[in-house]
Each structure stands twice: as C-alpha cells, then as structure tokens.
Design an enzyme around this catalytic site. Structure first.
Site, short mmCIF file in Angstrom:
data_model
loop_
_atom_site.label_atom_id
_atom_site.label_comp_id
_atom_site.label_asym_id
_atom_site.label_seq_id
_atom_site.Cartn_x
_atom_site.Cartn_y
_atom_site.Cartn_z
CD GLU A 128 30.78 17.84 18.26
OE1 GLU A 128 29.87 18.72 18.25
OE2 GLU A 128 30.73 16.85 19.00
CE LYS A 183 30.72 16.64 22.89
NZ LYS A 183 29.82 16.55 21.71
CB CYS A 221 29.52 20.26 20.85
SG CYS A 221 27.86 20.71 20.28
CB VAL A 247 21.04 19.64 17.89
CG1 VAL A 247 21.78 19.05 16.71
CG2 VAL A 247 21.34 18.83 19.14
C1 ACM Z 1 26.84 18.05 20.64
O1 ACM Z 1 27.51 17.91 21.68
N1 ACM Z 1 27.34 17.79 19.47
C2 ACM Z 1 25.46 18.54 20.71
#
Ligand code: ACM
Length: 265
Positions: A38, A109, A142, A169
């Site tokens: 990402e 996203k 992510c 994370v």
């Molecule tokens: C994330 O969505 N970068 C934790």
C-alpha cells in the site's frame, strides 16, 4: 505462472528512494506479476492532508507509475501497486494494475483506517475484477481485510487472485488471509510493508495463500524481501470442496441475500 511479492519499507517523502528499493528487489527476476505494498510511492503516516497531498500524484502524470510501466514494458510483466492518488483536489488510497500498455486497472480503498479518514476520500470505484492475459485479478487494500463481503464479492465476480497491497499495523490479517482464500477458493497475495513511521510499526509477514488456505509464501517481519512462487490460477475456477459441495452454488442466498456477480458490474 510466477508471482512475486515485493516486501519493503516505503519511505515518507522519498519517491526516488522508494523507486530505488523497488528496482533493487525486482532486479533481473522474471515474474508474471509483482505485487507491491500500500502507498508504495509515498509512505503512510502523513503529518496531515497537505503532507499527503504533497506526496500524491495523478495517475496520468506520475513519475512513480511511469517508472513501473517502464519495468512492465521491459519485462513484459504485470505489477500491482498501492498508490497515493491525487484526483483534482481529492486524495485516494489506491491500487493500480499495470502492464506494458500502462495502467489497466484502478481500485480505491473502500474501508479507511484511523487517520486515513482525515486524508483520503472513501473509494468510489466499487470492487472491479480485471480480466488479463495472466488471469482475473481483483484488488483490496490493507484494512479492507476486515470485511468478508469484499473478498466474497471479488471471488463471486470471478477473481482468481486477489492482490492485497498493505501497510498492516494490527497483528491479525496475516492469519485471516489464508481462511479467506480457502472459503472463496481463490489465491490471495497480501503484500505488506515493514518498518516504522512515527508511532506506527508495520508487521511485514507478507503472505500468499492458495485455494486450500495453504500458505505458499510467508515473509519475515522486518526484512525487505522479494518473495516468489509458482502458482496455477486456473485452480481457482473450481469451487468444489467435496463431490457434493460447491462453495458457490451451495450458498443459500435465498436466506441471506446475494451479492452482485459478473466482471466489472
Ligand atoms: C491500514 O489499513 N493501512 C492498516
């Protein structure tokens, strides 16, 4: 086909350093598809929206993407990469699919994580699946991992592989990815970054899982690595799990509703 996950530590405000790291890891290898993390052009933990804006690029005017397209041309390959995307005065946390012709797929996203909500617009491109010469590819980014519906919808639309650029994370996703691969009988490649930015430490351990939920690739938690494997995406065409069970046609959508099907609808 050969697939490679490019696990590294994108640096904030250092586009050229990030390109150098990608060049170094890809080197003279020869995969049909490379998957980067990402926000691979920009780093992740921006001070504020202006900082993210200063590190974003428009898709049709991007030094970062021109460089990836040059790699794709040179190697006749495909690349998926997270990308800090500027569109007018809006920012998107995006993933692009590239081949030697240029950018052939864009996903933005859908599920923004923590401070991303102050910076990026939520995705507005739905959940497209791209039919390419190497197979049908969907993308998630992510924190999208948390939403089973997203994986399912991509699989129902025919995705044989879901590429998942990440800056994880939390410690959970890498254990869940193989289960999503199993229940959808598709391949999933989570390309996660490593390193620390401010108060955030990223968890590495990129993972490639096959249609049985078996882990084919597992990255380290703190090293830059090119992680490669041979896979056969046609295995994802069979959704049978026993002689009398098909995980798609056995679905009781009369009870719990259905999702859209068909590529790019
Ligand atoms: C994330 O969505 N970068 C934790």
């Amino acid at each position: 086909m050969r697939i490679s996950i490019v696990q590294f530590s994108p640096q904030l405000n250092k586009l050229q350093t990030n390109l150098d790291a990608i060049n170094h890891l890809i080197g003279d290898t020869d995969s049909a598809l490379y998957i980067l993390p990402e926000l691979a052009n920009s780093g992740y933990n921006f001070k504020d929206k202006q900082d993210a804006f200063d590190n974003s690029e428009a898709i049709d005017k991007s030094i970062f993407l021109e460089h990836l397209i040059a790699i794709a041309k040179n190697k006749k390959t495909h690349i998926v990469s997270g990308f800090c995307e500027r569109d007018g005065d809006k920012l998107y946390n995006s993933s692009v699919l590239i081949n030697s012709e240029g950018v052939i797929g864009l996903y933005r996203k859908l599920h923004l994580f923590l401070n991303e909500k102050n910076i990026f617009e939520p995705g507005n491109k739905g959940l497209p699946v791209f039919d390419t010469p190497i197979g049908k590819i969907g993308m998630l980014i992510c924190f999208d991992w948390m939403f089973p519906e997203a994986w399912r919808q991509l699989a129902l639309k025919g995705a044989q592989l879901i590429a998942h650029p990440s800056n994880l994370v939390l410690p959970y996703c890498q254990s869940v990815t193989p289960s999503y691969a199993l229940v959808n009988r598709c391949f999933i490649a989570t390309s996660n970054r490593i390193g620390t930015e401010g108060n955030l430490t990223f968890t590495g351990q990129s993972v490639l899982a096959d249609i049985n939920g078996d882990i084919i690739i597992r990255g380290s938690n703190d090293e830059s690595q090119l992680l490669s494997a041979e896979i056969d995406l046609s295995l994802a065409n069979s959704k049978s799990i026993t002689a009398r069970n098909n995980v798609f046609s056995d679905r009781r959508s009369d009870v719990y509703g259905d999702l859209k099907t068909g590529i790019n609808d």
